[in-house]
Design a protein around this motif. Structure first.
Motif, PDB file in Angstrom:
ATOM      1  N   ASN A 143      21.812  44.014  20.138  1.00 21.71           N
ATOM      2  CA  ASN A 143      21.525  43.665  18.749  1.00 21.71           C
ATOM      3  C   ASN A 143      22.742  43.871  17.865  1.00 21.71           C
ATOM      4  O   ASN A 143      23.034  43.040  16.991  1.00 21.71           O
ATOM      5  N   MET A 144      23.471  44.951  18.069  1.00 20.21           N
ATOM      6  CA  MET A 144      24.662  45.224  17.278  1.00 20.21           C
ATOM      7  C   MET A 144      25.726  44.161  17.553  1.00 20.21           C
ATOM      8  O   MET A 144      26.366  43.653  16.632  1.00 20.21           O
ATOM      9  N   ALA A 145      25.902  43.791  18.814  1.00 24.87           N
ATOM     10  CA  ALA A 145      26.879  42.763  19.166  1.00 24.87           C
ATOM     11  C   ALA A 145      26.500  41.433  18.534  1.00 24.87           C
ATOM     12  O   ALA A 145      27.362  40.698  18.028  1.00 24.87           O
ATOM     13  N   LEU A 146      25.214  41.114  18.506  1.00 26.23           N
ATOM     14  CA  LEU A 146      24.752  39.878  17.898  1.00 26.23           C
ATOM     15  C   LEU A 146      25.022  39.886  16.393  1.00 26.23           C
ATOM     16  O   LEU A 146      25.486  38.889  15.834  1.00 26.23           O
ATOM     17  N   GLU A 147      24.785  41.013  15.733  1.00 27.99           N
ATOM     18  CA  GLU A 147      25.045  41.117  14.298  1.00 27.99           C
ATOM     19  C   GLU A 147      26.534  40.955  13.996  1.00 27.99           C
ATOM     20  O   GLU A 147      26.920  40.282  13.036  1.00 27.99           O
TER      21      GLU A 147
ATOM     22  N   ALA B 229      31.076  37.597  12.067  1.00 32.50           N
ATOM     23  CA  ALA B 229      32.370  36.970  12.328  1.00 32.50           C
ATOM     24  C   ALA B 229      32.304  35.459  12.131  1.00 32.50           C
ATOM     25  O   ALA B 229      33.213  34.845  11.532  1.00 32.50           O
ATOM     26  N   ILE B 230      31.234  34.839  12.584  1.00 35.28           N
ATOM     27  CA  ILE B 230      31.076  33.386  12.419  1.00 35.28           C
ATOM     28  C   ILE B 230      30.939  33.051  10.938  1.00 35.28           C
ATOM     29  O   ILE B 230      31.531  32.077  10.449  1.00 35.28           O
ATOM     30  N   SER B 231      30.156  33.881  10.225  1.00 29.93           N
ATOM     31  CA  SER B 231      29.988  33.657   8.779  1.00 29.93           C
ATOM     32  C   SER B 231      31.321  33.743   8.066  1.00 29.93           C
ATOM     33  O   SER B 231      31.634  32.910   7.189  1.00 29.93           O
ATOM     34  N   LEU B 232      32.128  34.738   8.398  1.00 25.63           N
ATOM     35  CA  LEU B 232      33.451  34.872   7.768  1.00 25.63           C
ATOM     36  C   LEU B 232      34.342  33.692   8.107  1.00 25.63           C
ATOM     37  O   LEU B 232      35.102  33.207   7.252  1.00 25.63           O
ATOM     38  N   ALA B 233      34.279  33.188   9.322  1.00 25.47           N
ATOM     39  CA  ALA B 233      35.088  32.034   9.718  1.00 25.47           C
ATOM     40  C   ALA B 233      34.670  30.805   8.934  1.00 25.47           C
ATOM     41  O   ALA B 233      35.508  30.006   8.491  1.00 25.47           O
ATOM     42  N   ILE B 234      33.359  30.620   8.738  1.00 26.33           N
ATOM     43  CA  ILE B 234      32.865  29.460   7.979  1.00 26.33           C
ATOM     44  C   ILE B 234      33.312  29.552   6.526  1.00 26.33           C
ATOM     45  O   ILE B 234      33.794  28.572   5.942  1.00 26.33           O
TER      46      ILE B 234
END
Length: 160
Positions: A132-136, A141-146
Protein backbone atom coordinates in the motif's frame (compact mmCIF):
# COMPACT_ATOMS: atom_id res chain seq x y z
CA UNK A 1 5.66 -67.81 47.41
CA UNK A 2 7.61 -66.14 44.63
CA UNK A 3 10.48 -63.78 45.45
CA UNK A 4 10.22 -60.30 43.92
CA UNK A 5 12.62 -59.48 41.13
CA UNK A 6 15.12 -56.69 41.35
CA UNK A 7 14.46 -54.02 38.71
CA UNK A 8 17.18 -51.81 37.31
CA UNK A 9 16.67 -48.92 34.93
CA UNK A 10 18.87 -47.77 32.08
CA UNK A 11 18.11 -44.16 31.19
CA UNK A 12 19.08 -43.03 27.71
CA UNK A 13 18.86 -39.92 25.56
CA UNK A 14 17.14 -40.58 22.20
CA UNK A 15 18.33 -38.81 19.06
CA UNK A 16 15.98 -35.92 18.25
CA UNK A 17 15.91 -34.07 14.93
CA UNK A 18 13.99 -30.82 14.39
CA UNK A 19 12.92 -29.65 10.96
CA UNK A 20 11.44 -26.17 10.77
CA UNK A 21 9.19 -25.22 7.88
CA UNK A 22 7.13 -22.11 7.21
CA UNK A 23 3.80 -23.74 8.14
CA UNK A 24 4.84 -26.35 10.70
CA UNK A 25 7.74 -27.79 12.65
CA UNK A 26 8.54 -31.48 12.68
CA UNK A 27 10.29 -33.48 15.37
CA UNK A 28 11.74 -36.94 14.83
CA UNK A 29 12.62 -38.98 17.91
CA UNK A 30 14.63 -42.13 17.12
CA UNK A 31 13.45 -44.99 19.34
CA UNK A 32 14.70 -48.24 17.85
CA UNK A 33 13.35 -51.30 19.65
CA UNK A 34 10.31 -49.53 21.11
CA UNK A 35 6.69 -50.29 20.31
CA UNK A 36 3.97 -47.67 20.08
CA UNK A 37 2.29 -49.00 23.24
CA UNK A 38 5.49 -48.32 25.22
CA UNK A 39 5.45 -44.59 24.43
CA UNK A 40 3.57 -41.77 26.13
CA UNK A 41 3.07 -38.26 24.69
CA UNK A 42 1.48 -35.44 26.68
CA UNK A 43 1.01 -31.70 26.23
CA UNK A 44 0.72 -30.09 29.64
CA UNK A 45 -1.35 -26.97 30.26
CA UNK A 46 1.92 -25.19 31.10
CA UNK A 47 2.93 -25.53 27.42
CA UNK A 48 5.38 -28.43 27.86
CA UNK A 49 5.42 -31.35 25.42
CA UNK A 50 6.52 -34.48 27.28
CA UNK A 51 7.59 -37.67 25.50
CA UNK A 52 8.52 -40.71 27.56
CA UNK A 53 8.82 -44.45 27.21
CA UNK A 54 9.88 -47.65 28.90
CA UNK A 55 10.65 -51.10 27.53
CA UNK A 56 11.89 -54.33 29.03
CA UNK A 57 15.47 -55.00 27.93
CA UNK A 58 16.10 -58.33 29.63
CA UNK A 59 14.55 -60.44 32.31
CA UNK A 60 16.24 -63.12 34.35
CA UNK A 61 15.14 -65.22 37.29
CA UNK A 62 15.97 -62.59 39.86
CA UNK A 63 16.54 -59.41 37.87
CA UNK A 64 14.98 -57.41 35.08
CA UNK A 65 16.33 -54.38 33.22
CA UNK A 66 14.13 -51.62 31.82
CA UNK A 67 15.32 -49.06 29.28
CA UNK A 68 13.61 -45.69 29.64
CA UNK A 69 13.75 -42.09 28.52
CA UNK A 70 11.94 -38.82 29.11
CA UNK A 71 12.13 -35.65 26.97
CA UNK A 72 10.46 -32.31 27.56
CA UNK A 73 10.13 -29.49 25.06
CA UNK A 74 8.51 -26.08 25.58
CA UNK A 75 5.75 -25.50 23.03
CA UNK A 76 5.36 -21.86 22.05
CA UNK A 77 2.08 -20.08 21.40
CA UNK A 78 3.02 -20.13 17.69
CA UNK A 79 1.73 -23.71 17.41
CA UNK A 80 -1.84 -24.90 17.03
CA UNK A 81 -1.69 -27.14 20.08
CA UNK A 82 -4.92 -28.98 19.30
CA UNK A 83 -3.58 -29.90 15.84
CA UNK A 84 -0.27 -31.47 16.95
CA UNK A 85 -0.19 -35.11 15.90
CA UNK A 86 2.23 -38.02 16.11
CA UNK A 87 2.98 -41.18 14.12
CA UNK A 88 5.32 -43.99 15.08
CA UNK A 89 6.81 -46.27 12.45
CA UNK A 90 10.15 -47.92 11.69
CA UNK A 91 11.39 -47.02 15.18
CA UNK A 92 10.93 -43.28 14.68
CA UNK A 93 8.33 -41.11 16.40
CA UNK A 94 7.25 -38.33 14.03
CA UNK A 95 5.55 -35.27 15.56
CA UNK A 96 4.04 -32.59 13.34
CA UNK A 97 3.34 -29.25 15.00
CA UNK A 98 1.35 -26.87 12.74
CA UNK A 99 1.94 -23.17 13.31
CA UNK A 100 -0.79 -20.60 13.85
CA UNK A 101 -2.04 -19.12 10.58
CA UNK A 102 -1.29 -15.38 10.47
CA UNK A 103 -4.32 -13.20 9.87
CA UNK A 104 -4.75 -9.71 8.52
CA UNK A 105 -6.70 -8.78 11.65
CA UNK A 106 -3.35 -8.58 13.43
CA UNK A 107 -3.09 -5.03 12.03
CA UNK A 108 -5.67 -3.99 14.61
CA UNK A 109 -3.21 -5.04 17.31
CA UNK A 110 -0.77 -2.23 16.55
CA UNK A 111 -0.07 0.53 19.03
CA UNK A 112 -0.09 4.23 18.14
CA UNK A 113 3.70 4.28 17.77
CA UNK A 114 3.57 1.75 14.93
CA UNK A 115 5.25 -1.03 16.85
CA UNK A 116 3.61 -4.43 17.01
CA UNK A 117 1.86 -5.36 20.24
CA UNK A 118 2.59 -8.50 22.21
CA UNK A 119 0.41 -10.58 19.88
CA UNK A 120 2.55 -9.42 16.97
CA UNK A 121 1.81 -8.31 13.45
CA UNK A 122 1.80 -11.05 10.88
CA UNK A 123 4.15 -11.13 7.94
CA UNK A 124 1.17 -10.90 5.61
CA UNK A 125 -0.03 -7.67 7.24
CA UNK A 126 3.43 -6.10 6.96
CA UNK A 127 3.61 -7.13 3.33
CA UNK A 128 0.20 -5.60 2.61
CA UNK A 129 1.20 -2.34 4.32
CA UNK A 130 4.42 -2.16 2.28
CA UNK A 131 2.47 -2.72 -0.95
CA UNK A 132 0.00 0.00 0.00
CA UNK A 133 2.81 2.42 0.83
CA UNK A 134 4.57 1.63 -2.46
CA UNK A 135 1.32 2.21 -4.34
CA UNK A 136 0.81 5.58 -2.63
CA UNK A 137 4.37 6.67 -3.48
CA UNK A 138 3.87 5.60 -7.09
CA UNK A 139 0.62 7.58 -7.36
CA UNK A 140 2.34 10.63 -5.86
CA UNK A 141 5.28 10.35 -8.29
CA UNK A 142 2.97 10.02 -11.30
CA UNK A 143 0.91 12.98 -10.09
CA UNK A 144 4.05 15.11 -9.77
CA UNK A 145 5.19 14.08 -13.25
CA UNK A 146 1.80 15.04 -14.73
CA UNK A 147 1.81 18.42 -12.96
CA UNK A 148 5.39 19.03 -14.09
CA UNK A 149 4.52 18.19 -17.70
CA UNK A 150 1.47 20.48 -17.57
CA UNK A 151 3.49 23.36 -16.14
CA UNK A 152 6.20 22.91 -18.77
CA UNK A 153 3.75 22.78 -21.66
CA UNK A 154 1.25 25.48 -20.69
CA UNK A 155 3.16 27.94 -18.54
CA UNK A 156 5.24 30.53 -20.29
CA UNK A 157 7.97 30.49 -17.70
CA UNK A 158 11.38 31.53 -18.74
CA UNK A 159 14.26 30.02 -16.93
CA UNK A 160 17.45 31.97 -17.04
Amino acid sequence: MQASKETSYEDFEPLCKWRRDQNCDKLEVHLQGFKRQQLKIQIHSSGILEISGERLMEEGKSKRTISRFRKEFPISEDYQRTQIHAKFYNGILHLVMPKQIPTISAAADENNDGKASSSGTSYLTCLMKNKNMALEIMVLAISLAIVGAYVKKYCQCSLQ
